[in-house]
Design a protein around this motif. Structure first.
Motif, mmCIF file in Angstrom:
data_model
loop_
_atom_site.group_PDB
_atom_site.id
_atom_site.type_symbol
_atom_site.label_atom_id
_atom_site.label_comp_id
_atom_site.label_asym_id
_atom_site.label_seq_id
_atom_site.Cartn_x
_atom_site.Cartn_y
_atom_site.Cartn_z
ATOM 1 N N LEU A 61 50.790 68.144 67.990
ATOM 2 C CA LEU A 61 50.356 69.507 67.346
ATOM 3 C C LEU A 61 50.155 69.305 66.061
ATOM 4 C CD1 LEU A 61 52.675 71.555 69.667
ATOM 5 C CD2 LEU A 61 50.309 71.090 69.947
ATOM 6 N N GLY A 62 50.016 68.485 65.600
ATOM 7 C CA GLY A 62 49.305 68.464 63.915
ATOM 8 C C GLY A 62 50.423 67.900 63.116
ATOM 9 N N SER A 166 42.412 73.255 72.646
ATOM 10 C CA SER A 166 42.810 73.150 71.262
ATOM 11 C C SER A 166 42.054 73.797 70.076
ATOM 12 C CB SER A 166 43.014 71.677 71.143
ATOM 13 O OG SER A 166 43.828 70.833 71.758
ATOM 14 N N VAL A 167 42.489 74.294 69.012
ATOM 15 C CA VAL A 167 41.528 75.001 68.037
ATOM 16 C C VAL A 167 42.102 74.458 66.803
ATOM 17 C CG1 VAL A 167 40.973 77.241 67.158
ATOM 18 C CG2 VAL A 167 41.258 76.910 69.609
ATOM 19 N N ASP A 168 41.267 74.198 66.010
ATOM 20 C CA ASP A 168 41.743 73.838 64.405
ATOM 21 C C ASP A 168 41.673 75.044 63.771
ATOM 22 O OD1 ASP A 168 41.567 72.675 62.140
ATOM 23 O OD2 ASP A 168 39.524 72.121 61.892
ATOM 24 N N THR A 169 43.032 75.624 63.739
ATOM 25 C CA THR A 169 43.222 76.955 62.906
ATOM 26 C C THR A 169 43.311 76.653 61.527
ATOM 27 O OG1 THR A 169 45.666 76.500 63.609
ATOM 28 C CG2 THR A 169 44.133 78.041 65.101
ATOM 29 N N THR A 264 47.650 75.377 68.786
ATOM 30 C CA THR A 264 47.540 75.655 67.593
ATOM 31 C C THR A 264 48.385 74.987 66.699
ATOM 32 O OG1 THR A 264 46.941 77.229 65.685
ATOM 33 C CG2 THR A 264 48.061 77.931 67.813
ATOM 34 N N HIS A 265 48.160 74.518 65.319
ATOM 35 C CA HIS A 265 49.094 73.898 64.483
ATOM 36 C C HIS A 265 49.987 75.219 63.957
ATOM 37 C CE1 HIS A 265 51.175 71.615 61.683
ATOM 38 N NE2 HIS A 265 50.748 72.344 60.752
ATOM 39 N N VAL A 266 49.237 76.199 63.321
ATOM 40 C CA VAL A 266 49.844 77.069 62.875
ATOM 41 C C VAL A 266 50.084 78.443 63.815
ATOM 42 C CG1 VAL A 266 49.676 78.931 60.702
ATOM 43 C CG2 VAL A 266 48.568 76.870 60.327
ATOM 44 N N PRO A 267 51.195 78.890 63.945
ATOM 45 C CA PRO A 267 51.726 79.877 64.771
ATOM 46 C C PRO A 267 50.835 81.233 64.635
ATOM 47 C CG PRO A 267 53.621 79.090 63.847
ATOM 48 C CD PRO A 267 52.648 78.666 63.043
ATOM 49 N N LEU A 268 50.781 81.848 65.661
ATOM 50 C CA LEU A 268 50.303 83.237 65.659
ATOM 51 C C LEU A 268 50.850 84.509 64.936
ATOM 52 C CD1 LEU A 268 48.914 83.737 69.292
ATOM 53 C CD2 LEU A 268 47.803 82.754 67.301
ATOM 54 N N TYR A 269 50.264 85.306 64.224
ATOM 55 C CA TYR A 269 50.996 86.222 63.531
ATOM 56 C C TYR A 269 51.990 86.931 64.196
ATOM 57 C CZ TYR A 269 51.731 90.233 60.423
ATOM 58 O OH TYR A 269 52.239 91.247 59.596
ATOM 59 N N ARG A 270 53.094 87.423 63.554
ATOM 60 C CA ARG A 270 54.085 88.241 64.234
ATOM 61 C C ARG A 270 54.558 89.072 63.164
ATOM 62 N NH1 ARG A 270 56.881 83.679 65.525
ATOM 63 N NH2 ARG A 270 54.697 82.935 66.113
ATOM 64 N N ARG A 271 55.152 90.141 63.273
ATOM 65 C CA ARG A 271 55.843 90.992 62.428
ATOM 66 C C ARG A 271 57.051 90.448 61.755
ATOM 67 N NH1 ARG A 271 55.968 94.495 66.759
ATOM 68 N NH2 ARG A 271 58.435 94.544 66.424
ATOM 69 N N PRO A 272 57.315 90.646 60.369
ATOM 70 C CA PRO A 272 58.287 89.993 59.606
ATOM 71 C C PRO A 272 59.484 90.199 60.366
ATOM 72 C CG PRO A 272 56.780 90.824 58.025
ATOM 73 C CD PRO A 272 56.355 91.577 59.473
ATOM 74 N N TYR A 333 49.829 81.207 77.625
ATOM 75 C CA TYR A 333 50.863 80.518 76.747
ATOM 76 C C TYR A 333 50.147 80.132 75.459
ATOM 77 C CZ TYR A 333 55.001 79.874 79.476
ATOM 78 O OH TYR A 333 56.295 80.231 80.468
ATOM 79 N N VAL A 334 51.086 79.811 74.401
ATOM 80 C CA VAL A 334 50.605 79.312 73.130
ATOM 81 C C VAL A 334 51.730 78.494 72.519
ATOM 82 C CG1 VAL A 334 49.855 79.898 70.652
ATOM 83 C CG2 VAL A 334 49.096 81.492 72.265
#
Length: 615
Positions: A61-62, A166-169, A264-272, A333-334
């Protein structure tokens, strides 16, 4: 179910091979030791994984390297001056090093796949920010080099009747970042080709056709299931004027989508403050306040911090996250990396399906013990989704509508040994050994005695008899004869001595006061008339004949004057140079401690170094 033959898949995140970029201020040999030990840990863990679990598929995963983005190419160099000395050859050595750790041990458990599987795969094409950089900081030659050796970061794989996208985010993140060359601000979907387009445009083109690619991948999988992999398409010859341009078919009618999984290497956005759950190592979930049983909805210590810096970003922006889900479609799933610790959340803000069950995302732990976690790990999946010839789920096991059902996938977090804890145990054992050696050495040095002390308490009497017993002594007449002979020889010797002295005196006066030594005085080889030893008159006993005489032992270091015929202390053996005295006090304790540590330490260090170097 019991009759299932699941496909075993393993996710490995952030091995991040230690290099000069990891600990730039760490001196030698500690730097070399760190590199060697982290490589050994990764190699042993991966080899054990292959031999014990024998997964059918392995996904990375990168962040395969730590400083990969800094190593120059023929057409680019690092933005930081200290890394410009590392070029293409260094990156190739790092690539070979990665291969020795992972690729060379891919077959340690055998190359045959599990029952009913389509073969084994190892896929390491997904890049991380340490491999390429992030967003506008990515250099195109660096990305081209990575893709040339590991494959395109944007791809679709159908594995065990699940579709993995797989996406090169890290490149896609440049879509809403300022262009460092022009200063223009990317605004997500409407930025145009002027704002970092060379970086993010290939990813956008892949996502624009992602759904079609998904359908084609499913079609290939169904053909394999129906034993139609070598099917020939029908060809007809027509005139050019009669050809009507049509779009190629993307999928067969009636074919259902398979469960879709985003990588994706970088996780999806979520609220702080979104909590990561109980498996996060850094800080467990905070306890709810009294009277409440539900876990906290906002738990900052247990969450991934939402922040960014030089060439890193802990989570994707809301714009990029939403864009990804919309382009791919029904994502169930992610799986992501980058954070180095485990995190599990459910996203409801990106749900595109009518079920509204949310998207479950798991951020996988780093496999390296040098990445800030005491217990590294990996994630294992068991996939089971039987389908029919049209791609539809069979029975109640499959996922419908492109989403993973409750029985198509199971995840399991696998933890690896606590290497730092092992080092702490080594240090504790080393400290105990050091204390033991110090105490033993101090006691040994304190109780050490001088050579003369070693004979304290022993009698001066000879161990064996040196005189004959009474039954072997001579008669009284013999003793009288021996005494008379001794006295006569003594008198003759005395006269000779007096004559020599008179002659010496006269010679001295005749030679101007210079004395001339007699022949007896010039050599010590002339034996006295009575022989060496103590006169009988000085032996406090009756003189005896032959071996019947009882001789007293000489004092240590005494020399017998051959001319006087008796014992006289004229010097001590070794008096010309002072004998070395044994060390005493603190110096003796320190020397004994250092000597003990050397005797124990060199063999232990030699053995440990051999074990580390040869694995």
């Amino acid at each position: 179910p019991r009759e299932a033959t699941p496909h075993h898949l393993v996710f490995i995140a952030d091995p991040q091979l230690v290099d000069p970029h990891t600990y730039p201020d760490r001196p030698w040999p500690l730097s070399t030791f760190t590199v060697r030990h982290t490589d050994l840990y990764l190699r042993r863990s991966f080899s054990l994984l292959q031999r014990k679990l024998h997964p059918d598929t392995v996904f990375f995963l990168g962040d395969l390297f730590d400083g990969g983005r800094e190593w120059a190419t023929d057409r680019s160099e690092s933005s930081e001056k200290q890394w410009r000395k590392y070029g293409e050859k260094f990156w190739l050595r790092e690539y070979n090093r990665f291969g020795r750790i992972f690729f060379d041990h891919w077959g340690d458990g055998g190359l045959d796949s599990g029952a009913g599987q389509q073969g084994r795969k190892i896929i390491a094409s997904l890049p991380g920010n340490h491999d390429l950089g992030l967003g506008a900081g990515i250099q195109i030659p660096v990305r081209n080099r990575f893709n040339a050796y590991f494959g395109d970061g944007n791809r679709v794989d159908v594995i065990a009747n699940h579709t993995f996208v797989s996406v090169d985010t890290v490149s896609l993140s440049a879509m809403d970042q300022p262009d460092p060359a022009t200063g223009s601000q990317g605004s997500g979907l409407g930025a145009g080709e002027g704002a970092n387009s060379a970086i993010w445009m290939p990813v956008q083109e892949f996502l624009d056709h992602a759904k079609d690619e998904l359908s084609r991948a499913v079609e290939r999988q169904i053909r394999w299931l129906n034993n139609q992999t070598n099917r020939r398409l029908e060809h007809t010859v027509t005139e050019l004027e009669g050809v009507i341009a049509e779009a190629p078919p993307t999928r067969r009618d009636g074919v259902s989508n398979l469960p879709t999984i985003l990588l994706t290497h970088v996780p999806l956005y979520r609220r702080p403050g979104t909590p990561c759950g109980p498996h996060r190592e850094h800080l467990p979930p905070s306890k709810p306040s009294s009277g409440e049983s539900e876990p906290l909805s906002v738990d900052e210590p247990n969450a991934i911090a939402v922040r960014a810096g030089y060439q890193y970003q802990n989570v994707l922006t809301p714009t990029i996250s939403k864009y990804l889900i919309e382009k791919i479609g029904d994502v169930g799933y992610v799986f992501s990396g980058d954070d180095h610790d485990y995190c599990e959340v459910v996203h409801h803000e990106y749900t595109a399906s009518s079920t509204g069950s949310g998207i479950r995302e798991i951020t996988v732990k780093s496999m390296s013990w040098a990445m800030g976690v005491r217990k590294p790990g990996f994630l294992m999946l068991s996939l089971w989704n039987p389908i029919d010839g049209a791609g539809k789920p069979v029975g109640n096991h499959g996922g419908a509508g492109g989403r993973t059902g409750p029985t198509t996938m199971e995840t399991h977090l696998c933890l690896l040994p606590d290497q730092l804890g092992i080092f702490i145990s080594y240090a504790s054992l080393l400290g105990f050994t050091f204390i033991t050696l110090v105490v033993t050495s101090v006691l040994k040095a304190t109780n050490r005695r001088s050579p003369s002390d070693c004979f304290a308490g022993y009698s001066d009497d000879p161990l064996l008899p040196i005189a004959r017993s009474s039954q072997h002594r001579g008669s009284s007449a013999e003793n009288e004869k021996a005494e008379a002979l001794y006295q006569r020889r003594r008198a003759d010797s005395q006269k000779s001595s007096d004559g020599s002295q008179s002659s010496n005196s006269s010679s001295s006066s005749n030679n101007g006061g210079l004395a001339v030594r007699s022949s007896a005085a010039r050599t010590r080889s002339v034996s006295p008339s009575l022989g060496y030893g103590i006169p009988v008159s000085q032996i406090g006993g009756t003189p005896q004949a032959g071996l019947g005489i009882k001789f007293a032992p000489l004092d240590s270091g005494a020399i017998v004057d051959s001319e006087r015929g008796d014992q006289a202390r004229v010097g001590t053996v070794g008096s010309s140079r002072e004998r070395r005295r044994p060390k005493q006090g603190l110096r003796a304790r320190v020397d004994e401690t250092l000597w003990s540590m050397w005797r124990v330490g060199w063999i232990a260090m030699l053995w440990y170094t051999w074990l580390v170097w040869h694995g």
